[in-house]
Design an enzyme around this catalytic site. Structure first.
Site, short mmCIF file in Angstrom:
data_model
loop_
_atom_site.label_atom_id
_atom_site.label_comp_id
_atom_site.label_asym_id
_atom_site.label_seq_id
_atom_site.Cartn_x
_atom_site.Cartn_y
_atom_site.Cartn_z
N GLY A 92 0.55 -26.89 9.65
CA GLY A 92 0.92 -28.28 9.92
C GLY A 92 2.38 -28.55 9.62
N LYS A 114 13.43 -33.32 10.39
CA LYS A 114 13.09 -32.09 9.67
C LYS A 114 13.80 -32.10 8.33
CE LYS A 114 12.83 -27.07 10.13
NZ LYS A 114 13.04 -25.91 11.03
N ARG A 184 2.46 -27.09 19.69
CA ARG A 184 2.58 -25.63 19.63
C ARG A 184 1.25 -24.98 19.98
NH1 ARG A 184 6.27 -25.48 15.14
NH2 ARG A 184 7.25 -27.54 15.00
N ASP A 253 2.41 -20.57 15.50
CA ASP A 253 2.75 -21.95 15.18
C ASP A 253 4.21 -22.27 15.47
OD1 ASP A 253 2.80 -20.15 12.77
OD2 ASP A 253 4.00 -21.80 11.98
N ASN A 254 4.98 -21.25 15.89
CA ASN A 254 6.37 -21.46 16.28
C ASN A 254 6.57 -21.27 17.79
OD1 ASN A 254 7.12 -21.93 13.63
ND2 ASN A 254 7.68 -19.80 13.25
N ASP A 263 11.84 -24.14 16.33
CA ASP A 263 11.83 -23.69 14.93
C ASP A 263 12.86 -22.59 14.67
OD1 ASP A 263 10.00 -25.56 14.37
OD2 ASP A 263 8.35 -24.21 13.96
#
Length: 490
Positions: A92, A114, A184, A253-254, A263
């Site tokens: 997450g 971010k 993603r 997840d990237n 990312d």
């Protein structure tokens, strides 16, 4: 907000409406005494944001986590993923907070902070980003866009003297990122692995309706979605390989569902060409080495296919949807390399030349970016000494140059002279974000000097132009550059 100073923005916030199983509503955490580091006015104009918008103190506060823009609905999304080939379970947005989706001249554009504080998905982290990593992401987002490679982008960068502990004590920063969507592969994996098929379908329908509407009319819309994502990812991998870009942490997840570069952590543009180069100091087994990126792209797509299988229905249909990747990637890479070589069409001889070029560069450890830029001025009639000087094995270079000259002479489409040079100059950048350039900008920024950052940003946003006043930024890396280590905390 002060209406006469701060432009009111129009928010849509479609992702927030998917429901509480997809994200957690929360407020960013206050960042003490924030200050501006950089504002990307070029991107702001594209988004329809007025120049004086950044002048409002309220905007500085909001984009550093200390306030909220009217109409935004801050949240952190939940996803899962495979990290370094292993199932990692729930992940997450651990240090990213989505403010919402803006209506812009470019269409819907999500705005994300971010480094704006801890979220329910931070695990053992503090939710912060440091100045070092934030500058790297800010610059590389715009560098990739300048190169014409699909990417998330960076609207602005703020900093604070608040202390953050990584390998050492550093200061905090927040980068404001933009993208049509930050969804993603891992979002789909999360719901699939947890047998939340209602949510899985809702997410897939949202992505199809928002970004891949043509898939809705396919016999199997979810297989069509997988195929469309595979095609975009294949083109992305070809673009990365063409410019010598190493992502460094290609976990599922990237990986963007839109085929964007996302990312920026332990990334690197190649200096000396080494196909086995590992840019991530944390990647002890070399899973994400430069030459492995295309296969990892396919591996990640296979994971996405597994996640979508409850919707696709049949494994054969999912595998068929992945199949185009195997043809599109090599074709796209070849097309990119032909343009870099100034050749107009694919032939058996041109394929052999591309392969021999890579082998020659690797054997001589030639600087990747400088070779291709100098090649733009190559002619069969010239002595091409500036190019030859890059090679210690002159005889091998001479043999290669002879083959290349013959191909140029027999290029059946007649791409010669200025036409060839112009194509090559538009295909071979003069400037890329080398590690040492980023490091120099970071060192200066730590002393509150942003001049190096902005000079670098200017050339990276137009990397194919000459920028004669900044020639030094296109030179060979210094000896100390090889000692720079970047890891997953970078």
């Amino acid at each position: 907000m002060t209406p006469d100073i701060c432009q009111e923005l129009t928010w849509n916030n479609r992702f927030a409406r998917l429901g509480e199983n997809f994200s957690t509503r929360l407020q960013p955490q206050v960042l003490p005494e924030p200050y501006w580091i950089s504002q990307n006015q070029a991107l702001a104009r594209e988004l329809g944001i007025e120049e004086n918008w950044f002048e409002s103190p309220d905007v500085l506060q909001a984009l550093s986590g200390s306030g909220v823009l009217p109409g935004s609905q801050p949240l952190a999304s939940v996803y899962s993923g495979h990290q370094f080939g292993q199932w990692a379970g729930q992940l997450g947005d651990g240090r990213a907070i989505l403010l919402g989706e803006l209506d812009t001249p470019l269409g819907g554009m999500e705005i994300q902070l971010k480094g704006a504080g801890k979220t329910p998905y931070s695990r053992m982290g503090d939710g912060r980003a440091v100045l070092r990593s934030s500058i790297r992401e800010y610059l590389c987002s715009e560098a990739m866009h300048g190169l014409g490679i699909p990417t998330t982008r960076a609207l602005c960068l703020t900093g604070s003297d608040a202390k953050v502990l990584r390998e050492e004590i550093e200061t905090a920063a927040v980068v404001t990122r933009t993208a049509p969507s930050f969804i993603r592969f891992g979002h789909f994996e999360h719901f699939s692995y947890n047998d939340m098929h209602v949510e899985l379908k809702a997410l897939a329908d949202f992505v199809i309706d928002s970004f891949y509407p043509a898939c809705r009319d396919a016999p199997n819309p979810y297989a069509a979605l997988l195929e469309a994502v595979s095609q975009r990812t294949a083109h992305l991998m070809a673009a990365w390989q063409s410019v010598g870009f190493c992502h460094g942490v290609m976990n599922t997840d990237n990986m963007s569902i839109l085929g964007l570069t996302i990312d920026y952590g332990p990334f690197q543009f190649l200096d000396a060409f080494d196909p086995t180069h590992i840019c991530n100091h944390s990647d002890t087994h070399g899973r994400y080495a430069y030459n492995k990126q295309p296969n990892i792209g396919y591996w990640n797509l296979f994971c996405l296919g597994q996640a979508l299988l409850p919707l696709i229905g049949e494994q054969d249909a999912a595998l068929a949807a992945l199949e185009p990747y195997k043809a599109i990637f090599p074709a796209a890479l070849e097309a990119n390399m032909l343009a870099k070589l100034g050749l107009s069409q694919s032939t058996p001889d041109s394929k052999a030349l591309i392969e021999s070029t890579f082998k020659l560069l690797a054997a001589n450890k030639v600087d990747y970016t400088i070779f291709w830029r100098r090649l733009c001025r190559f002619t069969p009639q010239s002595g091409h000494e500036p190019l030859r000087d890059l090679f210690f094995d002159r005889e091998s270079f001479n043999a290669w140059a002879l083959l290349y000259s013959e191909l140029l002479a027999h290029d059946s489409m007649g791409l010669q002279g200025d036409s060839r040079v112009n194509l090559m100059l538009k295909s071979n950048p003069k400037y890329v974000l080398r590690n040492h350039l980023g490091e120099e900008a970071i060192r200066a920024a730590k002393l509150k000097d942003d001049s190096k950052l902005h000079a670098l940003l200017d050339v990276l946003q137009a990397p194919f132009d000459e920028h004669p006043d900044h020639d030094a930024l296109s030179g060979f890396p210094p000896d100390w550059a090889s000692g720079i280590e970047i890891s997953c905390s970078s």
